[in-house]
Scaffold this active site. Structure first.
Site, PDB file in Angstrom:
ATOM      1  CB  SER A  17       6.375  22.484-109.246  1.00  0.00           C
ATOM      2  OG  SER A  17       7.373  21.946-108.413  1.00  0.00           O
ATOM      3  CG  ASP A  38      10.227  28.158-105.314  1.00  0.00           C
ATOM      4  OD1 ASP A  38      10.467  27.200-104.563  1.00  0.00           O
ATOM      5  OD2 ASP A  38       9.582  28.055-106.367  1.00  0.00           O
ATOM      6  CG  HIS A  60       7.508  25.470-105.006  1.00  0.00           C
ATOM      7  ND1 HIS A  60       8.318  25.677-106.107  1.00  0.00           N
ATOM      8  CD2 HIS A  60       6.865  24.296-105.232  1.00  0.00           C
ATOM      9  CE1 HIS A  60       8.181  24.671-106.943  1.00  0.00           C
ATOM     10  NE2 HIS A  60       7.305  23.820-106.450  1.00  0.00           N
TER      11      HIS A  60
END
Length: 289
Positions: free
Chosen positions: A141, A226, A261
């Protein structure tokens, strides 16, 4: 509280013959480019030799004031038992040393996050915990942004990298206010509609700084569903690296077609995903058993 004595009431069982006395952990510090001392947490199996030959797995995040705590991990034992040193760089942008630590790694000071991570890697090499050919890195991320940035800055320092659900197209994403996180995160990265902030973001945005040079082995992971870092960000990032790079190293992109995610959900699917990442990095290090 008066005596300071501890009584063990419950302990999670770890299968497979786990013996905590076989492992050692320590905290060291690396000097950043501006003189700031950056903590590094290390864990490894007893008997590790500091001669530069040990494989080392360096993890980093460094955003949103989130601390990267040195916690116990069952899957990580598979690295330690293979002789891998595991390290966490407690870099600026995270909350590891308080609010000022976070402030010093965001907005117009965001590049401190990246130079801190590089300083951690250089210190680990200098102190002979590892060497560049035995050093792999991992971030996900905003940590994927970190890895993308340091690979552009110092690709020679690392053997392989996992770039997970990475926020690598900083300018275009922060210009798209239809993306759920964009507007709320102007205070973290800046607003590219403001020229001074645009100019600064452009100096580190991984996608915008890919050059014609050699990159290490790379595994880039993403997920179709995501909603925080859309799958096309890592896809275009990989495509641009393939078009620019001058090496023949491994570059693999994997898209999980049924996850978001956070990656695979469910204990065993999550373990399989971790195993894939570990296998890729271990294979780059020549550790095949």
């Amino acid at each position: 509280m008066e005596s300071g004595k501890r009584t063990l009431l419950k302990q999670t069982e770890v299968l497979g013959g786990y013996d905590p006395t076989q492992y050692e952990s320590e905290r060291i510090h690396a000097k950043a480019s501006d003189g700031t001392m950056v903590p590094i947490s290390l864990v490894y199996k007893q008997g590790m030799k500091r001669d530069g030959s040990s494989p080392l797995y360096l993890y980093g995040y460094g955003s949103y004031g989130a601390s990267s705590n040195a916690t116990f991990s069952i899957p990580r034992l598979s690295l330690l038992d293979r002789g891998v040193v595991y390290a966490i760089g407690h870099i600026r942008g995270g909350g590891d040393l308080g609010e000022q630590w976070r402030e010093d790694g965001k907005m117009m000071r965001k590049k401190n996050t990246f130079t801190d991570f590089i300083a951690c890697a250089e210190h680990l090499v200098k102190e002979k915990y590892t060497s560049p050919q035995r050093l792999v890195i991992d971030g996900r991320s905003a940590g994927g942004l970190l890895i993308g940035a340091v690979l552009n800055m110092r690709p020679d320092l690392f053997k392989a990298a996992h770039v997970g659900v990475p926020f690598v197209d900083v300018i275009n994403t922060m210009l798209d206010e239809s993306v759920p996180l964009t507007v709320a995160e102007f205070v973290e990265w800046g607003n590219p509609k403001k020229k001074d902030e645009y100019d600064y973001m452009k100096t580190y945005s991984p996608y915008d700084n890919i050059e014609a040079k050699a990159y290490p082995d790379m595994l880039v992971t993403t997920s179709l569903n995501d909603s925080q870092v859309m799958y096309w960000e890592p896809a275009k990032y990989v495509a641009k690296i393939r078009s620019k790079r001058t090496d023949q190293n491994v570059l693999v992109m994997r898209c999980n077609m049924g996850a978001g995610h956070g990656g695979a959900s469910g204990r065993y699917d999550a373990y399989r995903e971790t195993a894939l990442i570990y296998a890729f990095l271990l294979n780059s290090l020549g550790i095949t058993k």
